[in-house]
Design a protein around this motif. Structure first.
Motif, PDB file in Angstrom:
ATOM      1  N   CYS A  37       0.868  -1.179   0.048  1.00  0.00           N
ATOM      2  CA  CYS A  37      -0.079   0.095  -0.047  1.00  0.00           C
ATOM      3  C   CYS A  37       0.824   1.215  -0.114  1.00  0.00           C
ATOM      4  CB  CYS A  37      -0.897   0.086   1.242  1.00  0.00           C
ATOM      5  SG  CYS A  37      -2.109   1.363   1.329  1.00  0.00           S
ATOM      6  N   ASP A  38       0.482   2.220  -0.760  1.00  0.00           N
ATOM      7  CA  ASP A  38       1.252   3.521  -0.636  1.00  0.00           C
ATOM      8  C   ASP A  38       0.761   4.528   0.184  1.00  0.00           C
ATOM      9  OD1 ASP A  38      -0.565   4.267  -2.370  1.00  0.00           O
ATOM     10  OD2 ASP A  38       0.567   4.507  -4.181  1.00  0.00           O
ATOM     11  N   VAL A  39      -0.079   4.274   1.260  1.00  0.00           N
ATOM     12  CA  VAL A  39      -0.622   4.849   2.264  1.00  0.00           C
ATOM     13  C   VAL A  39       0.159   4.190   3.775  1.00  0.00           C
ATOM     14  CG1 VAL A  39      -2.597   5.660   3.524  1.00  0.00           C
ATOM     15  CG2 VAL A  39      -2.503   5.938   1.090  1.00  0.00           C
ATOM     16  N   ILE A  81       4.622  -3.053 -19.664  1.00  0.00           N
ATOM     17  CA  ILE A  81       3.968  -1.776 -20.280  1.00  0.00           C
ATOM     18  C   ILE A  81       3.266  -1.092 -19.101  1.00  0.00           C
ATOM     19  CG2 ILE A  81       2.297  -1.124 -21.984  1.00  0.00           C
ATOM     20  CD1 ILE A  81       2.649  -3.745 -23.483  1.00  0.00           C
ATOM     21  N   GLY A  82       3.461   0.111 -19.057  1.00  0.00           N
ATOM     22  CA  GLY A  82       3.175   1.179 -17.918  1.00  0.00           C
ATOM     23  C   GLY A  82       4.117   1.449 -17.077  1.00  0.00           C
ATOM     24  N   THR A  83       4.153   2.400 -16.475  1.00  0.00           N
ATOM     25  CA  THR A  83       5.042   2.940 -15.489  1.00  0.00           C
ATOM     26  C   THR A  83       4.463   3.602 -13.969  1.00  0.00           C
ATOM     27  OG1 THR A  83       5.358   4.900 -16.885  1.00  0.00           O
ATOM     28  CG2 THR A  83       6.920   3.066 -17.030  1.00  0.00           C
ATOM     29  N   ALA A  84       3.102   3.362 -13.875  1.00  0.00           N
ATOM     30  CA  ALA A  84       2.475   4.018 -12.848  1.00  0.00           C
ATOM     31  C   ALA A  84       2.748   3.344 -11.472  1.00  0.00           C
ATOM     32  CB  ALA A  84       1.156   4.393 -13.464  1.00  0.00           C
ATOM     33  N   ALA A  85       1.573   3.459 -10.599  1.00  0.00           N
ATOM     34  CA  ALA A  85       1.742   2.896  -9.171  1.00  0.00           C
ATOM     35  C   ALA A  85       2.146   1.569  -9.172  1.00  0.00           C
ATOM     36  CB  ALA A  85       0.533   3.068  -8.595  1.00  0.00           C
ATOM     37  N   ALA A 129       1.199  -3.439 -16.911  1.00  0.00           N
ATOM     38  CA  ALA A 129       0.824  -2.741 -15.611  1.00  0.00           C
ATOM     39  C   ALA A 129       0.081  -1.448 -15.923  1.00  0.00           C
ATOM     40  CB  ALA A 129       2.096  -2.327 -15.256  1.00  0.00           C
ATOM     41  N   THR A 130      -1.211  -1.602 -16.752  1.00  0.00           N
ATOM     42  CA  THR A 130      -1.757  -0.800 -17.418  1.00  0.00           C
ATOM     43  C   THR A 130      -3.126  -0.438 -16.761  1.00  0.00           C
ATOM     44  OG1 THR A 130      -2.631  -2.629 -18.905  1.00  0.00           O
ATOM     45  CG2 THR A 130      -0.961  -1.381 -19.830  1.00  0.00           C
ATOM     46  N   GLY A 131      -3.402  -0.640 -15.409  1.00  0.00           N
ATOM     47  CA  GLY A 131      -4.213  -0.144 -14.619  1.00  0.00           C
ATOM     48  C   GLY A 131      -5.680  -0.988 -14.939  1.00  0.00           C
TER      49      GLY A 131
HETATM   50  P1  NAP Z   1      -2.572   3.331 -13.795  1.00  0.00           P
HETATM   51  O1  NAP Z   1      -2.310   4.303 -12.941  1.00  0.00           O
HETATM   52  O2  NAP Z   1      -3.838   3.426 -14.773  1.00  0.00           O
HETATM   53  O3  NAP Z   1      -1.213   3.092 -15.002  1.00  0.00           O
HETATM   54  C1  NAP Z   1      -1.271   2.576 -16.044  1.00  0.00           C
HETATM   55  C2  NAP Z   1       0.159   2.808 -16.862  1.00  0.00           C
HETATM   56  O4  NAP Z   1       0.014   2.074 -17.808  1.00  0.00           O
HETATM   57  C3  NAP Z   1       0.339   3.994 -16.974  1.00  0.00           C
HETATM   58  O5  NAP Z   1       1.683   4.153 -17.069  1.00  0.00           O
HETATM   59  C4  NAP Z   1      -0.062   4.243 -18.532  1.00  0.00           C
HETATM   60  O6  NAP Z   1       0.398   5.289 -19.163  1.00  0.00           O
HETATM   61  C5  NAP Z   1       0.147   2.966 -19.061  1.00  0.00           C
HETATM   62  N1  NAP Z   1      -0.559   2.630 -20.031  1.00  0.00           N
HETATM   63  C6  NAP Z   1      -1.989   2.186 -20.167  1.00  0.00           C
HETATM   64  N2  NAP Z   1      -2.341   1.867 -21.581  1.00  0.00           N
HETATM   65  C7  NAP Z   1      -1.293   1.688 -22.237  1.00  0.00           C
HETATM   66  C8  NAP Z   1      -0.806   1.694 -23.527  1.00  0.00           C
HETATM   67  N3  NAP Z   1      -1.813   1.213 -24.393  1.00  0.00           N
HETATM   68  N4  NAP Z   1       0.279   1.790 -24.079  1.00  0.00           N
HETATM   69  C9  NAP Z   1       1.334   2.163 -23.161  1.00  0.00           C
HETATM   70  N5  NAP Z   1       1.420   2.468 -21.915  1.00  0.00           N
HETATM   71  C10 NAP Z   1      -0.026   2.203 -21.401  1.00  0.00           C
HETATM   72  O7  NAP Z   1      -2.599   1.827 -13.146  1.00  0.00           O
HETATM   73  P2  NAP Z   1      -1.898   1.494 -11.911  1.00  0.00           P
HETATM   74  O8  NAP Z   1      -0.231   1.551 -11.950  1.00  0.00           O
HETATM   75  O9  NAP Z   1      -2.239   0.105 -11.819  1.00  0.00           O
HETATM   76  O10 NAP Z   1      -2.449   2.092 -10.689  1.00  0.00           O
HETATM   77  C11 NAP Z   1      -3.738   2.230 -10.922  1.00  0.00           C
HETATM   78  C12 NAP Z   1      -4.370   2.908  -9.263  1.00  0.00           C
HETATM   79  O11 NAP Z   1      -4.363   1.600  -8.309  1.00  0.00           O
HETATM   80  C13 NAP Z   1      -3.319   3.718  -8.556  1.00  0.00           C
HETATM   81  O12 NAP Z   1      -3.461   5.109  -9.212  1.00  0.00           O
HETATM   82  C14 NAP Z   1      -3.601   3.491  -7.283  1.00  0.00           C
HETATM   83  O13 NAP Z   1      -4.569   4.401  -6.977  1.00  0.00           O
HETATM   84  C15 NAP Z   1      -3.756   2.413  -7.189  1.00  0.00           C
HETATM   85  N6  NAP Z   1      -2.754   1.590  -6.748  1.00  0.00           N
HETATM   86  C16 NAP Z   1      -2.271   1.588  -5.552  1.00  0.00           C
HETATM   87  C17 NAP Z   1      -1.319   0.818  -5.090  1.00  0.00           C
HETATM   88  C18 NAP Z   1      -0.885   1.195  -3.540  1.00  0.00           C
HETATM   89  O14 NAP Z   1       0.208   1.147  -3.042  1.00  0.00           O
HETATM   90  N7  NAP Z   1      -1.982   1.524  -2.731  1.00  0.00           N
HETATM   91  C19 NAP Z   1      -0.377   0.316  -6.039  1.00  0.00           C
HETATM   92  C20 NAP Z   1      -0.824  -0.113  -7.172  1.00  0.00           C
HETATM   93  C21 NAP Z   1      -1.785   0.733  -7.744  1.00  0.00           C
HETATM   94  P3  NAP Z   1      -0.372   6.684 -19.240  1.00  0.00           P
HETATM   95  O15 NAP Z   1      -0.102   7.363 -17.980  1.00  0.00           O
HETATM   96  O16 NAP Z   1       0.295   7.403 -20.508  1.00  0.00           O
HETATM   97  O17 NAP Z   1      -1.627   6.731 -19.349  1.00  0.00           O
END
Ligand code: NAP
Length: 501
Positions: A72-74, A194-198, A352-354
């Motif tokens: 968790c990131d909180v 694929i993806g560089t977010a959370a 890792a595309t959310g």
């Molecule tokens: P996300 O924030 O939606 O990130 C998806 C990543 O994939 C982004 O880097 C996005 O790039 C990339 N992406 C999506 N489609 C793509 C494509 N067609 N080609 C290339 N790149 C693509 O998903 P997430 O990282 O799973 O996180 C989602 C949410 O989950 C977080 O914001 C957070 O609220 C929660 N989370 C929480 C924790 C925690 O520790 N509490 C941990 C993990 C996740 P773009 O930025 O360009 O769209």
């Protein structure tokens, strides 16, 4: 990874003729919010409820997301129920498995396990206006009836796979972070992420330790601030067992996090300091100015979720990790092809595309009293009154619904007042001896007009693209204020905004 659990439900639901003495309540989803709802219903004396959960265990996000490094990131002492503090958290930021176990222990302690019906996927939820009841159809065809329907699936339950041509033709393994394939050993493999977010920033440092090669595909860089995680010593845990110290620590974390909300006000001193901290963090770990340039976001701090990581930048510096910022053109059977014609060979692709945040309306055939679907009602973006009640959907409540997400603090600070609000509504309805309660269309519309007006002036409306937004640009996930403002707004239910029938 986790063990599957099975619990036989004992809850009876009132039949359409209302034969049970208590109203039947169906809760959809056994994550943090659904569990909180169940616990508080039980504490308020309600017994006639059931939680329907499509997975094989409780946990929601913390059941689904078992990828290496999931955490968790909180801070854990804030990401736990206020009524069930846990002085034994192992670290400042709890790992996935520890959170899931905490949830299991809460469910056992408060007697929720018998109300849990696992491996039960809801396919249809229709409000039957004639009987004043929800009719909920589960996969397999069984229909359940309930007076109240509480949807606590949250925005992050449906994985979103990238819409990239050729994915189906890839000859290796494809997996999503929230559907991790633990049978696949990354040792010695070449892995494309694929993806560089959370999710990605937690995962990449872990797989970089095992895989031969990790190729990271970044579309948009993120603001990243230091995590400063550490384990609690036994001595600290002993201190935290003192209720006064435990409580004070939580209050401290609470206000620290609320202060971070100030950094989302562009141009202010807190925002400038936050940007400086993120830039220093980047400089400290990435000596190459060209690489730093592609890792530095060009949008406002806070517009997309701010990430908290100490090991992501160092992982990118490892010789077996490559960061690719050229657009992906398509997937071939052998790997990922970028727009410059380079083929990045891979044995596995990790998405890792959310998540598909409003996928709920698409996943379940939801219909209100007029027969209109929730998908149609939300075609221009999800909206609700205080993120919880929706016009045309009587006796229906959302937990963590539209515009109740937060980028700076614990979602549980939003869930707990929502749960109290639901219970107040149910009690009021019972006291008035009415069958249904539904928010008035005008109340919902005016609430959303002012919310959107506020959001349009906020960092989330400042031009970046994020999962907080509908494709038409409407911010549908985030609450624009501090958590105490949301709490205050829910303290009293304004029943004049509701119709009782
Ligand atoms: P996300 O924030 O939606 O990130 C998806 C990543 O994939 C982004 O880097 C996005 O790039 C990339 N992406 C999506 N489609 C793509 C494509 N067609 N080609 C290339 N790149 C693509 O998903 P997430 O990282 O799973 O996180 C989602 C949410 O989950 C977080 O914001 C957070 O609220 C929660 N989370 C929480 C924790 C925690 O520790 N509490 C941990 C993990 C996740 P773009 O930025 O360009 O769209």
């Amino acid at each position: 990874m986790h063990d599957a659990v099975s619990h036989e439900p004992v809850a009876r639901l009132s039949e359409p003729d209302g034969s049970s003495s208590q109203p039947g309540i169906i809760i959809l989803g056994a994550g943090m919010s659904g569990l909180c709802m169940a616990i508080q219903l039980k504490r308020a004396g309600f017994e006639n409820f059931v939680i329907l959960e499509k997975s094989g265990g409780l946990g929601g996000t913390w059941w689904d997301n078992t990828y290496p490094g999931a955490q968790c990131d909180v801070p854990a002492h804030l990401y736990s129920y206020s009524f069930e503090p846990n002085p034994n958290w192992s670290r400042i930021y709890a790992p996935q498995e520890e959170i899931r176990r905490y949830m299991e222990s809460c469910a056992a302690k408060f007697g929720i396990l018998p109300h849990l019906r696992l491996n039960t996927e809801v396919t249809q939820a229709h409000f039957n206006a004639r009987h004043g009841r929800w009719e909920i159809v589960v996969r397999g065809g069984e229909t359940l009836h309930a007076a109240f329907f509480i949807c606590s699936t949250g925005p992050l339950s449906m994985p979103r796979y990238p819409d990239i041509a050729g994915m189906n033709a890839f000859s290796g393994r494809v997996m999503h972070t929230s559907r991790w394939d633990h049978s696949y050993d990354m040792a010695g493999k070449s892995v494309a992420v694929i993806g560089t977010a959370a999710s990605a920033v937690q995962l990449i440092p872990q797989i970089a330790q095992r895989a031969r090669q990790v190729t990271v595909f970044q579309r948009t860089p993120n603001w990243i601030i230091p995590r400063r995680d550490r384990a609690f010593t036994e001595r600290q845990k002993r201190w935290l067992r003192n209720p006064l110290i435990g409580r004070s620590y939580r209050v401290l974390l609470y206000w620290q996090r609320e202060m971070q909300r100030l950094s989302f006000n562009h141009g202010t001193l807190p925002a400038k300091l936050a940007v400086r901290m993120a830039e220093q963090h980047l400089r400290r770990h990435v000596p190459d100015p060209a690489l730093r340039q592609v890792l530095r976001p060009d949008y406002q701090f806070g517009c997309k979720r701010v990430l908290v990581s100490d090991d992501y930048y160092p992982a990118l510096m490892q010789p077996n990790v490559a960061l690719i910022t050229t657009r992906i053109s398509h997937i071939t059977p052998d790997g990922v092809m970028t727009a410059d014609g380079a083929l990045h060979a891979a044995d596995a692709i990790v998405c890792a595309t959310g998540f598909n945040v409003t996928g709920l309306a698409a996943m379940i055939d939801f219909r209100g009293q007029s027969g209109q679907s929730l998908g149609a009602a939300w075609s221009e973006g999800a909206q609700a009154y205080h993120g919880m009640t929706v016009a045309d959907f009587p006796n229906f409540f959302l937990l963590l619904g539209p515009n109740t997400g937060t980028g700076h603090t614990s979602t549980l600070l939003f869930v707990e007042p929502q749960v109290k609000y639901v219970i107040r509504c149910i009690k009021e309805l019972m006291q008035r001896k009415k069958a249904t309660l539904m928010v008035k269309q005008e109340a919902m519309a005016s609430h959303n007009r002012s919310l959107q007006e506020r959001l349009s002036r906020s960092v989330w409306g400042s031009g970046c693209s994020s999962w907080y937004m509908h494709s038409n640009g409407r911010v549908e996930v985030i609450y624009p204020g501090f958590s105490f403002q949301y709490r205050k707004a829910l303290r009293r239910v304004d029943f004049s905004d509701y119709e009782f029938l």
